[in-house]
Motif scaffolding. Structure first.
Motif, short mmCIF file in Angstrom:
data_model
loop_
_atom_site.label_atom_id
_atom_site.label_comp_id
_atom_site.label_asym_id
_atom_site.label_seq_id
_atom_site.Cartn_x
_atom_site.Cartn_y
_atom_site.Cartn_z
N LEU A 52 0.85 -1.19 0.00
CA LEU A 52 0.00 0.00 0.00
C LEU A 52 0.89 1.24 0.00
CD1 LEU A 52 -2.86 -0.90 2.53
CD2 LEU A 52 -3.01 -0.76 0.03
N MET A 53 0.63 2.14 -0.94
CA MET A 53 1.43 3.35 -1.02
C MET A 53 0.76 4.47 -0.23
SD MET A 53 4.12 4.91 -2.04
CE MET A 53 4.77 3.79 -3.30
N PRO A 54 1.40 4.96 0.84
CA PRO A 54 0.82 6.08 1.59
C PRO A 54 0.84 7.35 0.76
CG PRO A 54 3.01 5.57 2.41
CD PRO A 54 2.68 4.51 1.40
N SER A 55 -0.22 8.13 0.84
CA SER A 55 -0.31 9.36 0.06
C SER A 55 -1.30 10.31 0.72
CB SER A 55 -0.78 9.06 -1.37
OG SER A 55 -1.11 10.24 -2.06
N SER A 56 -0.90 11.55 0.89
CA SER A 56 -1.78 12.55 1.51
C SER A 56 -3.00 12.84 0.65
CB SER A 56 -1.00 13.85 1.75
OG SER A 56 -0.44 14.34 0.53
N THR A 57 -2.90 12.55 -0.64
CA THR A 57 -4.03 12.78 -1.55
C THR A 57 -4.77 11.50 -1.91
OG1 THR A 57 -2.65 12.53 -3.52
CG2 THR A 57 -2.82 14.74 -2.57
N GLY A 58 -4.22 10.37 -1.51
CA GLY A 58 -4.81 9.10 -1.92
C GLY A 58 -4.47 8.74 -3.35
N ARG A 59 -3.58 9.51 -3.97
CA ARG A 59 -3.19 9.32 -5.36
C ARG A 59 -1.68 9.48 -5.51
NH1 ARG A 59 -7.37 9.20 -8.84
NH2 ARG A 59 -9.42 9.57 -7.92
N PRO A 60 -1.13 9.05 -6.64
CA PRO A 60 0.31 9.19 -6.84
C PRO A 60 0.77 10.64 -6.68
CG PRO A 60 -0.61 7.73 -8.49
CD PRO A 60 -1.77 8.30 -7.74
N GLY A 61 1.92 10.81 -6.04
CA GLY A 61 2.49 12.14 -5.88
C GLY A 61 2.24 12.79 -4.54
N GLY A 62 1.37 12.21 -3.71
CA GLY A 62 1.08 12.80 -2.40
C GLY A 62 2.19 12.55 -1.40
N LYS A 63 2.18 13.29 -0.30
CA LYS A 63 3.18 13.10 0.76
C LYS A 63 2.94 11.77 1.46
CE LYS A 63 3.82 18.04 1.74
NZ LYS A 63 3.73 19.09 2.79
N ILE B 4 -3.13 10.90 6.26
CA ILE B 4 -2.54 10.18 5.14
C ILE B 4 -3.47 9.06 4.69
CG2 ILE B 4 -0.58 8.81 4.34
CD1 ILE B 4 0.16 11.69 4.88
N ALA B 5 -3.80 9.06 3.41
CA ALA B 5 -4.58 7.99 2.81
C ALA B 5 -3.61 7.01 2.14
CB ALA B 5 -5.58 8.57 1.81
N ASP B 6 -4.09 6.24 1.18
CA ASP B 6 -3.21 5.28 0.51
C ASP B 6 -3.87 4.77 -0.76
OD1 ASP B 6 -4.81 2.71 1.22
OD2 ASP B 6 -4.51 3.70 3.14
N TYR B 7 -3.10 4.10 -1.58
CA TYR B 7 -3.64 3.39 -2.74
C TYR B 7 -2.83 2.13 -2.94
CZ TYR B 7 0.22 5.70 -5.28
OH TYR B 7 1.46 6.15 -5.69
N ALA B 8 -3.43 1.15 -3.61
CA ALA B 8 -2.78 -0.14 -3.78
C ALA B 8 -1.66 -0.06 -4.81
CB ALA B 8 -3.81 -1.18 -4.21
N ILE B 9 -0.53 -0.69 -4.49
CA ILE B 9 0.61 -0.73 -5.40
C ILE B 9 0.40 -1.87 -6.40
CG2 ILE B 9 3.11 -1.11 -5.56
CD1 ILE B 9 3.33 0.02 -2.71
N GLU B 10 0.54 -1.56 -7.67
CA GLU B 10 0.35 -2.56 -8.71
C GLU B 10 1.30 -3.74 -8.51
OE1 GLU B 10 0.18 -2.84 -13.61
OE2 GLU B 10 0.74 -0.97 -12.62
N ASN B 11 0.73 -4.94 -8.53
CA ASN B 11 1.49 -6.19 -8.33
C ASN B 11 2.08 -6.30 -6.92
OD1 ASN B 11 1.07 -7.04 -11.05
ND2 ASN B 11 2.76 -5.74 -11.71
#
Length: 249
Positions: A113-124, A130-137
């Protein structure tokens, strides 16, 4: 099965599966609760509950408002996000308050899981919110492919979610995931026979006739002196001895 038993059995099933596959079964049991905290998908609270024997257990809370209008994989992301907080409490060094520190962020990435302040690529990756999104593979998606089949579901959902919650679900990156079971990326509200009814918050304008009632009114006497005071008072001018007349008269 009773709705309460059914709901918590499903969440416990997911917790146990992620614990085994992402944390090597190291995490202790906890109490999973459903909480409708505004602007919050879920939270972790260490040692929040105690039993009559004096034993403590942690709490992971999940917001059920998202169940009907968000892909189920997003709910699982929330669960695992909080499980990483639980892991850090027992095996690491948590940040102060709600701060998501580097140790937490590194663990999130390690399990997919990639942590991201925006829940999308490029966030802190670190911070208070902090939200997150799933990392491909990534490992998280690999586990979800096995878990989120048609045999696993969240049977019960909130029929009256807020429009803000519904909008966040529609824009979720989880909707765009490929090579995942359809049940993992679909949204209950979009399915046939869905009984989800989106609630729109209305702002009520409180008015009196054509305008709001003022809290102060301008009064003028015969000699032209002006004062400001609350509506409905009766007062005389000390200069001309006439009564002040308000704009409302």
């Amino acid at each position: 099965m009773k709705p309460t038993t059914e709901t918590y059995a499903e969440l416990t099933w997911a917790y146990d599966a992620f614990n085994k596959m992402l944390f090597d079964g190291e995490l202790p049991n906890c109490l999973i609760t459903l909480q409708r905290e505004k602007h919050t998908c879920g939270y972790f609270s260490s040692g929040r509950f105690a039993n009559v024997e004096g034993k403590l257990t942690d709490e992971i809370a999940i917001n059920p408002s998202y169940f009907g209008v968000t892909p189920i994989i997003e709910i699982m992301q929330t669960l695992v996000h909080e499980m990483v907080h639980l892991w850090q409490f027992h095996f690491g060094t948590p940040g102060r308050g709600r701060y998501h520190n580097k140790e937490w962020a590194d663990k999130m990435e390690a399990i997919g899981l990639m942590p991201s302040s925006t829940g999308r690529p490029g966030g802190k990756k670190t911070g208070d919110r902090i939200a997150d999104y799933a990392i491909e593979n990534g490992l998280f998606l690999q586990v979800c492919k096995d878990l989120l089949t048609n045999s696993f579901k969240l049977s019960w959902y909130d029929r009256y979610p807020d429009v803000r919650v519904a909008n966040s679900g529609q824009s979720s990156l989880a909707c765009q995931l490929e090579d995942m079971p359809e049940s993992a990326t679909s949204i209950r509200a979009n399915q046939p026979n869905s009984q989800v009814q989106i609630q729109v918050a209305l702002t009520k304008n409180i008015q009196s006739d054509s305008k709001s009632k003022p809290t102060r009114v301008k009064y003028t006497c015969e000699c032209g002196i002006n004062i400001w005071a609350k509506p409905g008072i009766h007062v005389k001018c000390g200069e001309c001895n006439s009564e002040f007349v308000g704009a409302e008269s």
